[in-house]
Design a protein around this motif. Structure first.
Motif, PDB file in Angstrom:
ATOM      1  N   LYS A  11       0.832  -1.199   0.000  1.00 44.08           N
ATOM      2  CA  LYS A  11       0.000   0.000   0.000  1.00 44.08           C
ATOM      3  C   LYS A  11       0.865   1.246   0.000  1.00 44.08           C
ATOM      4  N   SER A  12       0.245   2.386  -0.192  1.00 45.86           N
ATOM      5  CA  SER A  12       0.978   3.640  -0.278  1.00 45.86           C
ATOM      6  C   SER A  12       1.569   4.060   1.053  1.00 45.86           C
ATOM      7  N   GLY A  13       1.078   3.516   2.122  1.00 46.62           N
ATOM      8  CA  GLY A  13       1.529   3.923   3.440  1.00 46.62           C
ATOM      9  C   GLY A  13       0.519   4.787   4.150  1.00 46.62           C
ATOM     10  N   ARG A  14      -0.416   5.361   3.375  1.00 54.29           N
ATOM     11  CA  ARG A  14      -1.388   6.257   3.989  1.00 54.29           C
ATOM     12  C   ARG A  14      -2.345   5.518   4.908  1.00 54.29           C
ATOM     13  N   GLY A  15      -2.485   4.225   4.707  1.00 55.67           N
ATOM     14  CA  GLY A  15      -3.350   3.457   5.587  1.00 55.67           C
ATOM     15  C   GLY A  15      -2.793   3.339   6.991  1.00 55.67           C
ATOM     16  N   GLU A  16      -1.510   3.657   7.150  1.00 57.88           N
ATOM     17  CA  GLU A  16      -0.887   3.596   8.467  1.00 57.88           C
ATOM     18  C   GLU A  16      -1.051   4.893   9.246  1.00 57.88           C
ATOM     19  N   ASP A  17      -1.538   5.960   8.602  1.00 60.52           N
ATOM     20  CA  ASP A  17      -1.597   7.281   9.227  1.00 60.52           C
ATOM     21  C   ASP A  17      -2.570   7.289  10.416  1.00 60.52           C
ATOM     22  N   PHE A  18      -2.254   8.107  11.408  1.00 60.18           N
ATOM     23  CA  PHE A  18      -3.151   8.260  12.560  1.00 60.18           C
ATOM     24  C   PHE A  18      -2.863   9.610  13.212  1.00 60.18           C
ATOM     25  N   THR A  19      -3.688   9.966  14.178  1.00 65.59           N
ATOM     26  CA  THR A  19      -3.495  11.217  14.913  1.00 65.59           C
ATOM     27  C   THR A  19      -3.379  10.914  16.410  1.00 65.59           C
ATOM     28  N   LEU A  20      -2.695  11.809  17.110  1.00 64.64           N
ATOM     29  CA  LEU A  20      -2.527  11.662  18.551  1.00 64.64           C
ATOM     30  C   LEU A  20      -2.296  13.039  19.163  1.00 64.64           C
ATOM     31  N   SER A  21      -3.189  13.452  20.058  1.00 66.51           N
ATOM     32  CA  SER A  21      -3.019  14.670  20.864  1.00 66.51           C
ATOM     33  C   SER A  21      -2.587  15.877  20.040  1.00 66.51           C
ATOM     34  N   GLY A  22      -3.319  16.115  18.951  1.00 70.81           N
ATOM     35  CA  GLY A  22      -3.044  17.303  18.146  1.00 70.81           C
ATOM     36  C   GLY A  22      -1.967  17.130  17.104  1.00 70.81           C
ATOM     37  N   CYS A  23      -1.494  15.894  16.898  1.00 72.04           N
ATOM     38  CA  CYS A  23      -0.447  15.633  15.905  1.00 72.04           C
ATOM     39  C   CYS A  23      -0.922  14.616  14.877  1.00 72.04           C
ATOM     40  N   GLN A  24      -0.453  14.784  13.649  1.00 74.71           N
ATOM     41  CA  GLN A  24      -0.674  13.811  12.588  1.00 74.71           C
ATOM     42  C   GLN A  24       0.589  12.984  12.411  1.00 74.71           C
ATOM     43  N   PHE A  25       0.450  11.661  12.354  1.00 75.61           N
ATOM     44  CA  PHE A  25       1.557  10.749  12.105  1.00 75.61           C
ATOM     45  C   PHE A  25       1.358  10.120  10.733  1.00 75.61           C
ATOM     46  N   ALA A  26       2.366  10.236   9.868  1.00 76.82           N
ATOM     47  CA  ALA A  26       2.272   9.673   8.522  1.00 76.82           C
ATOM     48  C   ALA A  26       3.531   8.868   8.222  1.00 76.82           C
ATOM     49  N   LEU A  27       3.362   7.617   7.785  1.00 79.99           N
ATOM     50  CA  LEU A  27       4.490   6.760   7.431  1.00 79.99           C
ATOM     51  C   LEU A  27       4.789   6.944   5.944  1.00 79.99           C
ATOM     52  N   ARG A  28       5.994   7.422   5.631  1.00 77.25           N
ATOM     53  CA  ARG A  28       6.358   7.721   4.247  1.00 77.25           C
ATOM     54  C   ARG A  28       7.780   7.220   3.967  1.00 77.25           C
ATOM     55  N   GLN A  29       8.072   7.072   2.672  1.00 79.15           N
ATOM     56  CA  GLN A  29       9.419   6.691   2.269  1.00 79.15           C
ATOM     57  C   GLN A  29      10.310   7.921   2.299  1.00 79.15           C
ATOM     58  N   ALA A  30      11.499   7.779   2.889  1.00 83.35           N
ATOM     59  CA  ALA A  30      12.421   8.906   2.981  1.00 83.35           C
ATOM     60  C   ALA A  30      12.907   9.309   1.598  1.00 83.35           C
ATOM     61  N   VAL A  31      13.116  10.590   1.404  1.00 85.98           N
ATOM     62  CA  VAL A  31      13.591  11.108   0.121  1.00 85.98           C
ATOM     63  C   VAL A  31      14.977  10.536  -0.176  1.00 85.98           C
ATOM     64  N   GLY A  32      15.126   9.967  -1.368  1.00 93.44           N
ATOM     65  CA  GLY A  32      16.412   9.412  -1.782  1.00 93.44           C
ATOM     66  C   GLY A  32      16.784   8.126  -1.082  1.00 93.44           C
ATOM     67  N   SER A  33      15.816   7.447  -0.490  1.00 95.26           N
ATOM     68  CA  SER A  33      16.096   6.211   0.249  1.00 95.26           C
ATOM     69  C   SER A  33      14.880   5.311   0.201  1.00 95.26           C
ATOM     70  N   ARG A  34      15.097   4.030   0.437  1.00 93.06           N
ATOM     71  CA  ARG A  34      13.988   3.086   0.514  1.00 93.06           C
ATOM     72  C   ARG A  34      13.523   2.914   1.952  1.00 93.06           C
ATOM     73  N   GLN A  35      14.201   3.609   2.884  1.00 93.81           N
ATOM     74  CA  GLN A  35      13.821   3.515   4.282  1.00 93.81           C
ATOM     75  C   GLN A  35      12.517   4.265   4.545  1.00 93.81           C
ATOM     76  N   LEU A  36      11.731   3.732   5.478  1.00 93.49           N
ATOM     77  CA  LEU A  36      10.498   4.395   5.873  1.00 93.49           C
ATOM     78  C   LEU A  36      10.740   5.266   7.100  1.00 93.49           C
ATOM     79  N   GLU A  37      10.052   6.378   7.151  1.00 96.03           N
ATOM     80  CA  GLU A  37      10.155   7.273   8.299  1.00 96.03           C
ATOM     81  C   GLU A  37       8.773   7.792   8.663  1.00 96.03           C
ATOM     82  N   TRP A  38       8.622   8.089   9.938  1.00102.59           N
ATOM     83  CA  TRP A  38       7.381   8.691  10.421  1.00102.59           C
ATOM     84  C   TRP A  38       7.512  10.202  10.345  1.00102.59           C
ATOM     85  N   ILE A  39       6.559  10.824   9.657  1.00101.52           N
ATOM     86  CA  ILE A  39       6.503  12.283   9.584  1.00101.52           C
ATOM     87  C   ILE A  39       5.437  12.730  10.585  1.00101.52           C
TER      88      ILE A  39
END
Length: 359
Positions: free
Chosen positions: A300-328
């Motif tokens: 999947k695109s990763g957007r299905g992993e997104d969630f919110t917590l105490s006024g923050c949005q958490f989004a799992l995305r692929q890092a720029v120039g890398s295949r590693q995933l990072e939480w934004i």
């Protein structure tokens, strides 16, 4: 010969041992000390002055006049004069404006810390010392136990707290009040007892009057301080701030942190970006950490992993120039974070460590 049953004063060597785990400090440390005129803060100001000047630094005593008693202004002036006679620069801060009818002590506490932090920011002072001691710690734990606080609450006050503009230090947490009294008696210094300390309208005063509180355990204070330091250092290593105000956290590196450090770090991120006065609720934070540690669905695109917590949005995305995933992590729409994630003050004595920190 001294009576072994009498409390021992705190001397310079003992205070140096109390300050040692609270570093880093500058080569010539500049400290601010919150002073009320009572035995605890007077002892702290004198000990901190000797400790700092012995290293080529200086101390600024900050005396807050809350304006709640007619004699408060006179007492503040007398305290300033006493300290200045000992070579300690003093500044009297006044809480101006109307005072609330309900929740007066809490409002006074908030105002006091606001005034103290403002001066530290304006003067560029990185370390603010307050005189909470072992008896205060025991009272705090008793009050939090009555409210069914979680493990952090029952650990009591932290010896070290990192704020955006200043580091709050409580070096006297292992020291009982009786030793602070002895410290002033030895020096021939009188102190002012605040009548609110025995006013039964206030919860802490009722505990003191009941006389059923035993001193806390210094080891718990040191353990909590160590954990806070580890979380701050982990943040400096892992967090990448973005120009849009978001923060990126490498998913794999986060998962490698010890559980307690990971929990504290994510809690700090959420509180900073979400702009809340308190950390997120532990049950919600635990659920968020489970989601962040789960194996992502690569299909999947990763957007299905997104969630919110105490006024923050958490989004799992692929890092720029890398295949590693990072939480934004970013504030929810319409919200603004109020503080940096890892205060610049933490790294003031080691600038090379501040690679990923904004000030």
């Amino acid at each position: 010969m001294s009576d072994p049953a009498e409390p021992r004063p705190v001397d310079g060597a003992a205070f140096a041992r109390l300050m040692a785990p609270l570093g880093p400090f500058e080569a010539r440390p500049e400290l601010a000390v919150a002073v009320s005129g009572g035995r605890d803060s007077l002892s702290l100001s004198l000990l901190a002055h000797e400790w700092s000047t012995g290293r080529g630094g200086r101390v600024l005593a900050l005396i807050v006049d809350h304006g709640l008693r007619p004699e408060a202004a006179r007492e503040a002036s007398e305290t300033a004069n006493l300290l200045q006679g000992r070579g300690i620069e003093s500044l009297v801060l006044r809480w101006a404006g109307p005072k609330p009818q309900a929740g007066l002590q809490e409002a006074a506490r908030v105002a006091r810390y606001r005034l103290l932090r403002d001066v530290c920011r304006e003067r560029g002072i990185l370390h603010l010392l307050v005189a909470h001691h072992a008896d205060d710690q025991a009272e705090t734990i008793a009050m939090r136990a009555a409210r069914a606080s979680g493990p952090d609450g029952l650990a009591g006050m932290a010896a070290l707290v990192e704020w955006p503009e200043v580091r709050l230090l409580r070096p006297l947490l292992p020291v009982p009040r009786a030793r602070l009294s002895a410290t002033l008696v030895l020096r021939g210094i009188a102190w002012i007892d605040d009548p609110s300390n025995i006013d039964p309208r206030f919860e802490r005063a009722r505990l003191r009057l009941a006389g059923a509180i035993e001193a806390g355990q210094p080891d718990a204070d040191r353990v909590r301080a160590d954990r806070e330091v580890r979380a701050a250092r982990a943040g400096a290593a892992l967090l990448q701030s973005r120009e849009d105000g978001s923060v990126a956290i490498d998913r794999v590196s986060l998962g490698r942190l010890p559980p307690d450090t990971r929990t504290r770090l994510v809690s700090r991120v959420v509180q900073a970006l979400g702009g809340g006065h308190h950390p997120p609720r532990r049950d919600r934070l635990d659920r968020a950490l489970v989601r962040m540690s789960a194996v992502p669905n690569r299909g999947k695109s990763g957007r299905g992993e997104d969630f919110t917590l105490s006024g923050c949005q958490f989004a799992l995305r692929q890092a720029v120039g890398s295949r590693q995933l990072e939480w934004i992590v970013r504030p929810e729409n319409g919200r603004k974070g109020r503080q940096p994630l890892i205060p610049a003050a933490f790294f003031a004595c080691d600038p090379a460590a501040a690679t990923h920190v904004w000030s």
